[in-house]
Design a protein around this motif. Structure first.
Motif, PDB file in Angstrom:
ATOM      1  N   TYR A  25      29.042  13.287 -20.286  1.00 59.66           N
ATOM      2  CA  TYR A  25      27.632  13.042 -19.992  1.00 59.66           C
ATOM      3  C   TYR A  25      27.103  14.272 -19.259  1.00 59.66           C
ATOM      4  CZ  TYR A  25      28.567   8.164 -21.157  1.00 59.66           C
ATOM      5  OH  TYR A  25      28.922   7.013 -21.823  1.00 59.66           O
ATOM      6  N   THR A  26      25.930  14.730 -19.660  1.00 52.10           N
ATOM      7  CA  THR A  26      25.361  15.952 -19.093  1.00 52.10           C
ATOM      8  C   THR A  26      24.094  15.626 -18.316  1.00 52.10           C
ATOM      9  OG1 THR A  26      26.148  17.098 -21.069  1.00 52.10           O
ATOM     10  CG2 THR A  26      24.698  18.322 -19.610  1.00 52.10           C
ATOM     11  N   LEU A  27      24.048  16.047 -17.062  1.00 48.97           N
ATOM     12  CA  LEU A  27      22.864  15.879 -16.213  1.00 48.97           C
ATOM     13  C   LEU A  27      22.169  17.220 -16.094  1.00 48.97           C
ATOM     14  CD1 LEU A  27      24.448  13.290 -15.672  1.00 48.97           C
ATOM     15  CD2 LEU A  27      23.848  13.472 -13.261  1.00 48.97           C
ATOM     16  N   LEU A  28      20.903  17.272 -16.504  1.00 51.31           N
ATOM     17  CA  LEU A  28      20.151  18.523 -16.562  1.00 51.31           C
ATOM     18  C   LEU A  28      18.946  18.479 -15.639  1.00 51.31           C
ATOM     19  CD1 LEU A  28      20.114  18.837 -20.461  1.00 51.31           C
ATOM     20  CD2 LEU A  28      21.519  20.171 -18.908  1.00 51.31           C
ATOM     21  N   THR A  29      18.532  19.653 -15.183  1.00 53.19           N
ATOM     22  CA  THR A  29      17.310  19.754 -14.377  1.00 53.19           C
ATOM     23  C   THR A  29      16.216  20.532 -15.107  1.00 53.19           C
ATOM     24  OG1 THR A  29      18.161  21.731 -13.264  1.00 53.19           O
ATOM     25  CG2 THR A  29      18.575  19.605 -12.200  1.00 53.19           C
ATOM     26  N   SER A  30      16.506  20.958 -16.340  1.00 51.85           N
ATOM     27  CA  SER A  30      15.522  21.683 -17.139  1.00 51.85           C
ATOM     28  C   SER A  30      15.769  21.405 -18.620  1.00 51.85           C
ATOM     29  CB  SER A  30      15.614  23.193 -16.878  1.00 51.85           C
ATOM     30  OG  SER A  30      14.852  23.918 -17.842  1.00 51.85           O
ATOM     31  N   GLU A  31      14.701  21.189 -19.356  1.00 55.22           N
ATOM     32  CA  GLU A  31      14.825  20.938 -20.794  1.00 55.22           C
ATOM     33  C   GLU A  31      15.214  22.197 -21.552  1.00 55.22           C
ATOM     34  OE1 GLU A  31      11.214  19.163 -22.124  1.00 55.22           O
ATOM     35  OE2 GLU A  31      11.588  17.251 -21.090  1.00 55.22           O
ATOM     36  N   THR A  32      15.110  23.364 -20.921  1.00 58.71           N
ATOM     37  CA  THR A  32      15.480  24.622 -21.584  1.00 58.71           C
ATOM     38  C   THR A  32      16.831  25.155 -21.088  1.00 58.71           C
ATOM     39  OG1 THR A  32      14.216  25.916 -19.947  1.00 58.71           O
ATOM     40  CG2 THR A  32      13.062  25.265 -21.971  1.00 58.71           C
ATOM     41  N   ASP A  33      17.558  24.357 -20.324  1.00 59.68           N
ATOM     42  CA  ASP A  33      18.902  24.768 -19.905  1.00 59.68           C
ATOM     43  C   ASP A  33      19.760  24.966 -21.155  1.00 59.68           C
ATOM     44  OD1 ASP A  33      20.771  24.597 -17.224  1.00 59.68           O
ATOM     45  OD2 ASP A  33      21.868  24.048 -19.032  1.00 59.68           O
ATOM     46  N   TYR A  84      27.388  19.397 -28.081  1.00 55.31           N
ATOM     47  CA  TYR A  84      28.305  18.581 -27.294  1.00 55.31           C
ATOM     48  C   TYR A  84      27.604  17.858 -26.146  1.00 55.31           C
ATOM     49  CZ  TYR A  84      31.758  21.272 -29.890  1.00 55.31           C
ATOM     50  OH  TYR A  84      32.493  21.836 -30.906  1.00 55.31           O
ATOM     51  N   SER A  85      26.328  18.154 -25.938  1.00 55.85           N
ATOM     52  CA  SER A  85      25.543  17.432 -24.924  1.00 55.85           C
ATOM     53  C   SER A  85      24.783  16.287 -25.600  1.00 55.85           C
ATOM     54  CB  SER A  85      24.555  18.378 -24.238  1.00 55.85           C
ATOM     55  OG  SER A  85      25.209  19.268 -23.388  1.00 55.85           O
ATOM     56  N   GLN A  86      25.517  15.375 -26.202  1.00 54.73           N
ATOM     57  CA  GLN A  86      24.876  14.285 -26.932  1.00 54.73           C
ATOM     58  C   GLN A  86      24.283  13.245 -25.992  1.00 54.73           C
ATOM     59  OE1 GLN A  86      28.310  13.153 -29.277  1.00 54.73           O
ATOM     60  NE2 GLN A  86      27.516  14.199 -31.075  1.00 54.73           N
ATOM     61  N   TYR A  87      24.889  13.096 -24.833  1.00 55.96           N
ATOM     62  CA  TYR A  87      24.424  12.082 -23.881  1.00 55.96           C
ATOM     63  C   TYR A  87      23.872  12.812 -22.659  1.00 55.96           C
ATOM     64  CZ  TYR A  87      27.495   9.455 -26.944  1.00 55.96           C
ATOM     65  OH  TYR A  87      28.097   8.926 -28.048  1.00 55.96           O
ATOM     66  N   ARG A  88      22.549  12.973 -22.643  1.00 58.41           N
ATOM     67  CA  ARG A  88      21.898  13.785 -21.604  1.00 58.41           C
ATOM     68  C   ARG A  88      20.958  12.942 -20.748  1.00 58.41           C
ATOM     69  NH1 ARG A  88      21.265  17.507 -26.126  1.00 58.41           N
ATOM     70  NH2 ARG A  88      19.092  16.876 -26.354  1.00 58.41           N
ATOM     71  N   PRO A 126      17.220  17.966  -7.525  1.00 64.13           N
ATOM     72  CA  PRO A 126      17.480  16.548  -7.283  1.00 64.13           C
ATOM     73  C   PRO A 126      18.156  16.284  -5.953  1.00 64.13           C
ATOM     74  CG  PRO A 126      19.054  17.428  -8.861  1.00 64.13           C
ATOM     75  CD  PRO A 126      18.042  18.503  -8.615  1.00 64.13           C
ATOM     76  N   GLY A 127      17.866  15.118  -5.406  1.00 65.41           N
ATOM     77  CA  GLY A 127      18.528  14.664  -4.193  1.00 65.41           C
ATOM     78  C   GLY A 127      19.425  13.478  -4.503  1.00 65.41           C
ATOM     79  N   ILE A 128      20.043  12.921  -3.468  1.00 67.48           N
ATOM     80  CA  ILE A 128      20.953  11.785  -3.635  1.00 67.48           C
ATOM     81  C   ILE A 128      20.246  10.622  -4.314  1.00 67.48           C
ATOM     82  CG2 ILE A 128      22.275  10.042  -2.394  1.00 67.48           C
ATOM     83  CD1 ILE A 128      23.674  12.657  -2.319  1.00 67.48           C
ATOM     84  N   ASP A 129      19.002  10.355  -3.910  1.00 64.66           N
ATOM     85  CA  ASP A 129      18.275   9.212  -4.474  1.00 64.66           C
ATOM     86  C   ASP A 129      17.931   9.411  -5.941  1.00 64.66           C
ATOM     87  OD1 ASP A 129      18.390   7.974  -2.038  1.00 64.66           O
ATOM     88  OD2 ASP A 129      16.399   8.647  -1.385  1.00 64.66           O
ATOM     89  N   ASP A 130      17.873  10.666  -6.401  1.00 63.65           N
ATOM     90  CA  ASP A 130      17.595  10.939  -7.813  1.00 63.65           C
ATOM     91  C   ASP A 130      18.832  10.746  -8.685  1.00 63.65           C
ATOM     92  OD1 ASP A 130      14.837  11.870  -7.447  1.00 63.65           O
ATOM     93  OD2 ASP A 130      15.749  13.604  -6.464  1.00 63.65           O
ATOM     94  N   ILE A 131      19.971  11.115  -8.157  1.00 63.33           N
ATOM     95  CA  ILE A 131      21.189  11.128  -8.967  1.00 63.33           C
ATOM     96  C   ILE A 131      21.929   9.785  -8.953  1.00 63.33           C
ATOM     97  CG2 ILE A 131      22.704  12.009  -7.134  1.00 63.33           C
ATOM     98  CD1 ILE A 131      24.078  13.724  -9.191  1.00 63.33           C
ATOM     99  N   ARG A 132      21.786   9.054  -7.871  1.00 62.17           N
ATOM    100  CA  ARG A 132      22.587   7.834  -7.708  1.00 62.17           C
ATOM    101  C   ARG A 132      22.305   6.781  -8.772  1.00 62.17           C
ATOM    102  NH1 ARG A 132      24.488   6.483  -1.628  1.00 62.17           N
ATOM    103  NH2 ARG A 132      26.146   5.123  -2.307  1.00 62.17           N
ATOM    104  N   PRO A 133      21.047   6.482  -9.112  1.00 64.19           N
ATOM    105  CA  PRO A 133      20.798   5.457 -10.143  1.00 64.19           C
ATOM    106  C   PRO A 133      21.436   5.794 -11.483  1.00 64.19           C
ATOM    107  CG  PRO A 133      18.784   5.971  -8.940  1.00 64.19           C
ATOM    108  CD  PRO A 133      19.795   6.984  -8.519  1.00 64.19           C
ATOM    109  N   VAL A 134      21.419   7.074 -11.859  1.00 58.82           N
ATOM    110  CA  VAL A 134      22.031   7.498 -13.122  1.00 58.82           C
ATOM    111  C   VAL A 134      23.540   7.273 -13.074  1.00 58.82           C
ATOM    112  CG1 VAL A 134      22.444   9.450 -14.672  1.00 58.82           C
ATOM    113  CG2 VAL A 134      20.230   9.207 -13.543  1.00 58.82           C
ATOM    114  N   LEU A 135      24.155   7.677 -11.964  1.00 59.59           N
ATOM    115  CA  LEU A 135      25.611   7.525 -11.831  1.00 59.59           C
ATOM    116  C   LEU A 135      26.015   6.053 -11.819  1.00 59.59           C
ATOM    117  CD1 LEU A 135      26.398  10.260  -9.130  1.00 59.59           C
ATOM    118  CD2 LEU A 135      26.483  10.460 -11.626  1.00 59.59           C
ATOM    119  N   ASP A 136      25.240   5.218 -11.133  1.00 57.80           N
ATOM    120  CA  ASP A 136      25.557   3.789 -11.082  1.00 57.80           C
ATOM    121  C   ASP A 136      25.446   3.157 -12.466  1.00 57.80           C
ATOM    122  OD1 ASP A 136      25.926   4.077  -8.378  1.00 57.80           O
ATOM    123  OD2 ASP A 136      23.994   3.215  -7.808  1.00 57.80           O
TER     124      ASP A 136
END
Length: 391
Positions: free
Chosen positions: A31-39, A46-50, A57-67
């Motif tokens: 699973y790939t977490l991106l901060t830019s659509e042009t990364d 291989y980044s099928q699940y983005r 991002p801060g903790i509150d931004d990343i935590r819901p995705v990880l959970d």
């Protein structure tokens, strides 16, 4: 039912693209977490699940995705950082006791120490690691020799300096720097520049296990950087170096480190001594090079996380890493003669090469990058031609 291993890559540029490809090479779901659509990773097959995150991002931004990923998968994955900011995020999650995913990373204290050059260098000195002469207070210091390289203490100061570092060659240049950054000098340190060209630079991409032992170690000798002399790797060759392998083991113990890291050294041309430059508490930019030379640090992190046996493999030496356009632009900017550049490249043709971006099974990122680079090179060549004609 035994859970299948998977990794979650907090991608950034070449680091992230290499990690995504290395995970696929090892047969790991990603699973790939991106901060830019042009990364670059956004263009990889291989980044099928983005998942898209805010720019910083801060903790509150990343935590819901990880959970959500934890619930969907029915178990934990392995979190991998590809930038300094991402490394800090994972360090904070670890300090908070986050347990939905494996955090094979140093503690937040260690990450913050390594992301602050002043704290990092002092800690390494205390651990008996050989450093260049380092100046921590720039306001009144009178250096014993020049040139000096001035570095921001953290990545946040890059915007203050306007660059990753600055070279000063005399006391007058140092005084100019002091005047320009008056009131902000505590945000920088200075170090003696170790004698030697780019070929004296060495990088170790490593993974330390939960007991702070080396689970994987890949070593390469830089041949070029972008920008030239003080930038990131643009040209390199894989070479074993037992002295640096031992230094890495010592560093891991000295700072109580677990997880992936990129450790840099420079060999002094006169004495032959190796000097510690820095440790980046994340995956190295050239981790795809590691993988194609037989040392997959992404797989090593996964094995450590899932308590699988470490597969310490002998690295394949004398393979060349080549970011062709990046290296060419850096050399043109450094005013290296075209004859010298062409000669250098011709001498490398006999070695097996690993392209920084081009991979026939995943061509799109290289095509996007190459288009931008070609436009840039054409502009620089045109400027040189116009200047030549005027003269």
């Amino acid at each position: 039912m035994i859970q299948q291993p998977y990794v979650i890559v907090l991608a950034n540029g070449l680091n992230g693209l290499g990690a995504v490809r290395s995970a696929a090479h090892a047969g790991l779901r990603t699973y790939t977490l991106l901060t830019s659509e042009t990364d670059l990773s956004a263009y990889s097959r291989y980044s099928q699940y983005r998942f898209m995150l805010p720019p910083a991002p801060g903790i509150d931004d990343i935590r819901p995705v990880l959970d959500q990923l934890y619930r969907n998968e029915g178990g934990p994955g392995v979190l991998l950082a590809c930038s300094d900011h991402a490394a800090e995020l994972l360090g904070k999650l670890k300090s908070e006791g986050y347990s939905h995913h494996y955090l094979i990373v140093p503690s937040a204290e260690t990450t913050e120490l390594l992301n602050d050059k002043k704290l990092e260098c002092r800690s390494m000195e205390e651990g008996g690691i050989t450093l260049p002469r380092t100046y921590y207070e720039l306001e009144h210091v009178v250096p014993e020799e020049f040139p000096l390289i001035i570095k921001p203490r953290t990545f946040r100061e890059y915007s203050v300096l306007g660059a990753k570092n600055v070279i000063v060659n005399s006391i007058s240049e140092l005084n100019e720097f002091r005047q320009r950054f008056q009131g902000k000098l505590d945000r920088f340190i200075a170090q003696q520049v170790i004698e030697g060209n780019d070929e004296n630079l060495w990088v170790c991409n490593v993974t330390f296990d939960k007991n702070k032992n080396l689970a994987a170690c890949f070593i390469f000798n830089r041949l070029g950087t972008m920008p030239s002399h003080y930038g990131v790797t643009s040209l390199a060759i894989s070479r074993e170096n037992h002295v640096l392998r031992q230094e890495c083991e010592k560093i891991g113990k000295a700072i109580n480190y677990s997880g992936p890291a990129m450790i840099e050294f420079k060999k002094d041309e006169g004495s032959g001594r190796y000097y510690y430059i820095e440790t980046n508490p994340r995956l190295g930019m050239c981790n795809w090079f590691d993988t194609l030379c037989g040392v997959n640090n992404i797989l090593a992190c996964s094995n450590v996380a899932y308590d699988k046996p470490a597969l310490i493999e002998q690295q394949k030496n004398n393979r060349v890493y080549w970011n062709f356009f990046g290296d060419l632009i850096a050399r043109l900017e450094d005013r290296e003669r075209l004859v010298s550049i062409v000669g250098r490249y011709l001498r490398l043709i006999r070695y097996r090469r690993v392209a920084a971006l081009l991979y026939w099974r995943d061509p799109h990122p290289a095509l996007r990058y190459s288009y931008t680079a070609i436009v840039d090179i054409a502009s620089r060549v045109a400027q040189r031609v116009r200047k030549y004609r005027r003269n």
